[in-house]
Design a protein around this motif. Structure first.
Motif, mmCIF file in Angstrom:
data_model
loop_
_atom_site.group_PDB
_atom_site.id
_atom_site.type_symbol
_atom_site.label_atom_id
_atom_site.label_comp_id
_atom_site.label_asym_id
_atom_site.label_seq_id
_atom_site.Cartn_x
_atom_site.Cartn_y
_atom_site.Cartn_z
ATOM 1 N N ALA A 17 -3.074 -11.800 -5.232
ATOM 2 C CA ALA A 17 -3.349 -11.429 -6.617
ATOM 3 C C ALA A 17 -3.159 -12.615 -7.561
ATOM 4 C CB ALA A 17 -2.458 -10.261 -7.040
ATOM 5 N N VAL A 18 -2.087 -13.367 -7.379
ATOM 6 C CA VAL A 18 -1.834 -14.528 -8.244
ATOM 7 C C VAL A 18 -2.959 -15.544 -8.105
ATOM 8 C CG1 VAL A 18 -0.338 -16.555 -8.536
ATOM 9 C CG2 VAL A 18 0.656 -14.262 -8.419
ATOM 10 N N ASN A 19 -3.372 -15.828 -6.899
ATOM 11 C CA ASN A 19 -4.473 -16.770 -6.705
ATOM 12 C C ASN A 19 -5.748 -16.265 -7.362
ATOM 13 O OD1 ASN A 19 -3.097 -18.798 -5.331
ATOM 14 N ND2 ASN A 19 -3.288 -17.716 -3.390
ATOM 15 N N GLN B 187 6.399 -6.755 -27.218
ATOM 16 C CA GLN B 187 6.055 -7.541 -26.039
ATOM 17 C C GLN B 187 4.541 -7.722 -26.000
ATOM 18 O OE1 GLN B 187 7.075 -5.742 -22.279
ATOM 19 N NE2 GLN B 187 7.090 -7.698 -21.233
ATOM 20 N N GLY B 188 4.104 -8.962 -25.781
ATOM 21 C CA GLY B 188 2.676 -9.245 -25.715
ATOM 22 C C GLY B 188 2.088 -8.812 -24.383
ATOM 23 N N LEU B 189 0.954 -9.370 -24.028
ATOM 24 C CA LEU B 189 0.276 -9.033 -22.790
ATOM 25 C C LEU B 189 1.099 -9.480 -21.593
ATOM 26 C CD1 LEU B 189 -2.321 -8.064 -21.312
ATOM 27 C CD2 LEU B 189 -3.097 -10.442 -21.447
ATOM 28 N N TRP B 190 1.221 -8.606 -20.605
ATOM 29 C CA TRP B 190 1.871 -8.965 -19.349
ATOM 30 C C TRP B 190 1.083 -8.370 -18.194
ATOM 31 C CZ3 TRP B 190 3.743 -4.868 -16.451
ATOM 32 C CH2 TRP B 190 3.963 -3.670 -17.128
ATOM 33 N N VAL B 191 1.093 -9.106 -17.088
ATOM 34 C CA VAL B 191 0.378 -8.698 -15.876
ATOM 35 C C VAL B 191 1.339 -8.904 -14.719
ATOM 36 C CG1 VAL B 191 -1.603 -9.141 -14.387
ATOM 37 C CG2 VAL B 191 -1.828 -9.432 -16.868
ATOM 38 N N ALA B 192 1.584 -7.853 -13.934
ATOM 39 C CA ALA B 192 2.530 -7.927 -12.813
ATOM 40 C C ALA B 192 1.839 -7.520 -11.519
ATOM 41 C CB ALA B 192 3.729 -7.012 -13.069
ATOM 42 N N THR B 193 2.368 -8.020 -10.389
ATOM 43 C CA THR B 193 1.766 -7.766 -9.077
ATOM 44 C C THR B 193 2.639 -6.877 -8.200
ATOM 45 O OG1 THR B 193 2.773 -9.726 -8.067
ATOM 46 C CG2 THR B 193 0.627 -10.016 -9.132
ATOM 47 N N PHE B 194 3.494 -6.107 -8.775
ATOM 48 C CA PHE B 194 4.455 -5.297 -8.029
ATOM 49 C C PHE B 194 3.802 -4.083 -7.371
ATOM 50 C CE2 PHE B 194 7.578 -1.842 -7.865
ATOM 51 C CZ PHE B 194 8.484 -2.417 -7.009
ATOM 52 N N GLY B 195 4.242 -3.742 -6.164
ATOM 53 C CA GLY B 195 3.856 -2.494 -5.512
ATOM 54 C C GLY B 195 2.426 -2.435 -5.022
ATOM 55 N N MET B 196 1.890 -3.556 -4.574
ATOM 56 C CA MET B 196 0.522 -3.586 -4.028
ATOM 57 C C MET B 196 -0.521 -3.162 -5.056
ATOM 58 S SD MET B 196 0.761 -4.695 -0.888
ATOM 59 C CE MET B 196 -0.764 -4.195 -0.133
ATOM 60 N N GLU B 197 -0.236 -3.445 -6.340
ATOM 61 C CA GLU B 197 -1.191 -3.169 -7.395
ATOM 62 C C GLU B 197 -0.947 -4.131 -8.548
ATOM 63 O OE1 GLU B 197 -0.478 0.909 -8.414
ATOM 64 O OE2 GLU B 197 1.275 0.441 -9.602
ATOM 65 N N ILE B 198 -1.918 -4.195 -9.423
ATOM 66 C CA ILE B 198 -1.809 -4.997 -10.636
ATOM 67 C C ILE B 198 -1.448 -4.042 -11.765
ATOM 68 C CG2 ILE B 198 -3.025 -6.495 -12.259
ATOM 69 C CD1 ILE B 198 -2.752 -7.750 -9.508
ATOM 70 N N THR B 199 -0.401 -4.355 -12.484
ATOM 71 C CA THR B 199 -0.032 -3.574 -13.661
ATOM 72 C C THR B 199 -0.266 -4.456 -14.879
ATOM 73 O OG1 THR B 199 1.655 -2.426 -12.379
ATOM 74 C CG2 THR B 199 1.794 -2.235 -14.774
ATOM 75 N N PHE C 255 -3.836 -0.971 -11.633
ATOM 76 C CA PHE C 255 -5.115 -1.205 -10.979
ATOM 77 C C PHE C 255 -4.860 -1.620 -9.534
ATOM 78 C CE2 PHE C 255 -5.649 -2.281 -15.418
ATOM 79 C CZ PHE C 255 -6.813 -1.633 -15.758
ATOM 80 N N LYS C 256 -5.751 -1.215 -8.646
ATOM 81 C CA LYS C 256 -5.714 -1.669 -7.266
ATOM 82 C C LYS C 256 -6.677 -2.837 -7.128
ATOM 83 C CE LYS C 256 -2.986 1.480 -5.514
ATOM 84 N NZ LYS C 256 -1.701 1.179 -4.951
ATOM 85 N N LEU C 257 -6.203 -3.951 -6.654
ATOM 86 C CA LEU C 257 -7.034 -5.113 -6.369
ATOM 87 C C LEU C 257 -6.963 -5.329 -4.869
ATOM 88 C CD1 LEU C 257 -8.686 -7.545 -7.405
ATOM 89 C CD2 LEU C 257 -6.526 -8.775 -7.610
ATOM 90 N N HIS C 258 -8.030 -5.016 -4.196
ATOM 91 C CA HIS C 258 -8.024 -5.065 -2.729
ATOM 92 C C HIS C 258 -8.398 -6.451 -2.241
ATOM 93 C CE1 HIS C 258 -7.358 -0.793 -2.353
ATOM 94 N NE2 HIS C 258 -8.233 -0.627 -3.331
ATOM 95 N N PRO C 259 -7.618 -7.006 -1.315
ATOM 96 C CA PRO C 259 -7.890 -8.342 -0.795
ATOM 97 C C PRO C 259 -9.259 -8.470 -0.134
ATOM 98 C CG PRO C 259 -5.711 -7.617 -0.124
ATOM 99 C CD PRO C 259 -6.391 -6.450 -0.787
ATOM 100 N N PHE C 260 -9.856 -7.370 0.291
ATOM 101 C CA PHE C 260 -11.122 -7.448 1.008
ATOM 102 C C PHE C 260 -12.322 -7.144 0.126
ATOM 103 C CE2 PHE C 260 -7.798 -6.247 4.062
ATOM 104 C CZ PHE C 260 -7.793 -7.446 4.780
#
Length: 86
Positions: free
Chosen positions: A16-18, A57-69, A79-84
Protein backbone atom coordinates in the motif's frame (compact mmCIF):
# COMPACT_ATOMS: atom_id res chain seq x y z
CA UNK A 1 15.89 6.04 6.27
CA UNK A 2 12.32 5.78 4.94
CA UNK A 3 13.23 2.46 3.30
CA UNK A 4 14.22 1.10 6.71
CA UNK A 5 10.86 2.18 8.11
CA UNK A 6 8.96 0.59 5.22
CA UNK A 7 10.83 -2.72 5.66
CA UNK A 8 9.34 -3.02 9.18
CA UNK A 9 5.77 -3.10 7.82
CA UNK A 10 3.70 -6.17 7.04
CA UNK A 11 3.38 -7.25 3.41
CA UNK A 12 0.07 -5.45 2.80
CA UNK A 13 1.31 -2.17 4.28
CA UNK A 14 4.50 -2.31 2.18
CA UNK A 15 2.37 -2.83 -0.94
CA UNK A 16 0.00 0.00 0.00
CA UNK A 17 2.78 2.46 0.87
CA UNK A 18 4.55 1.82 -2.41
CA UNK A 19 1.25 2.25 -4.29
CA UNK A 20 0.45 5.51 -2.44
CA UNK A 21 3.94 6.95 -2.94
CA UNK A 22 3.84 6.20 -6.68
CA UNK A 23 0.78 8.46 -6.92
CA UNK A 24 1.77 11.01 -4.24
CA UNK A 25 5.59 11.03 -3.96
CA UNK A 26 5.50 14.31 -2.03
CA UNK A 27 3.82 12.47 0.86
CA UNK A 28 7.02 10.59 1.72
CA UNK A 29 7.95 13.24 4.31
CA UNK A 30 4.59 12.67 6.03
CA UNK A 31 5.07 8.92 6.52
CA UNK A 32 4.96 7.61 10.08
CA UNK A 33 5.39 3.98 11.08
CA UNK A 34 3.24 3.20 14.12
CA UNK A 35 2.97 0.05 16.21
CA UNK A 36 0.47 0.32 19.05
CA UNK A 37 1.09 -1.87 22.07
CA UNK A 38 -0.15 -5.41 21.52
CA UNK A 39 0.07 -5.32 17.72
CA UNK A 40 2.40 -7.79 16.01
CA UNK A 41 3.50 -5.56 13.13
CA UNK A 42 3.64 -1.80 12.64
CA UNK A 43 1.53 -0.06 10.02
CA UNK A 44 1.98 3.12 7.99
CA UNK A 45 0.24 6.43 8.51
CA UNK A 46 0.52 9.48 6.29
CA UNK A 47 -0.43 12.59 8.27
CA UNK A 48 -0.90 15.68 6.12
CA UNK A 49 -1.31 19.04 7.83
CA UNK A 50 -4.35 21.25 7.46
CA UNK A 51 -4.01 25.02 7.35
CA UNK A 52 -7.36 25.61 9.06
CA UNK A 53 -7.21 26.08 12.84
CA UNK A 54 -10.85 24.90 12.98
CA UNK A 55 -9.83 21.39 11.94
CA UNK A 56 -8.38 19.29 14.74
CA UNK A 57 -6.65 16.81 12.40
CA UNK A 58 -5.93 17.18 8.69
CA UNK A 59 -5.94 14.43 6.08
CA UNK A 60 -4.54 11.09 7.20
CA UNK A 61 -4.18 7.77 5.41
CA UNK A 62 -3.39 4.54 7.29
CA UNK A 63 -2.65 0.97 6.14
CA UNK A 64 -3.85 -0.90 9.21
CA UNK A 65 -5.84 -4.15 9.03
CA UNK A 66 -5.34 -5.09 5.37
CA UNK A 67 -7.18 -1.96 4.25
CA UNK A 68 -6.63 1.72 3.60
CA UNK A 69 -8.33 4.06 6.03
CA UNK A 70 -8.70 7.69 4.95
CA UNK A 71 -9.76 10.35 7.39
CA UNK A 72 -9.94 14.06 8.06
CA UNK A 73 -10.92 15.80 11.24
CA UNK A 74 -13.58 13.60 12.89
CA UNK A 75 -14.54 11.46 9.88
CA UNK A 76 -12.96 8.45 8.21
CA UNK A 77 -13.76 5.63 5.80
CA UNK A 78 -12.20 2.31 4.81
CA UNK A 79 -11.12 0.97 1.42
CA UNK A 80 -9.77 -2.38 0.27
CA UNK A 81 -6.73 -2.09 -1.98
CA UNK A 82 -5.98 -5.52 -3.36
CA UNK A 83 -2.37 -6.32 -4.30
CA UNK A 84 -3.56 -8.19 -7.40
CA UNK A 85 -5.81 -5.46 -8.81
CA UNK A 86 -4.51 -2.95 -11.31
Amino acid sequence: MKNLLIEQLDEYSRFAVNHILKRFPQWENHLIVDQPEGYEKPYAVFELPCSSPAVKQGLWVATFGMEITVGSHTHHTHFKLHPFSS
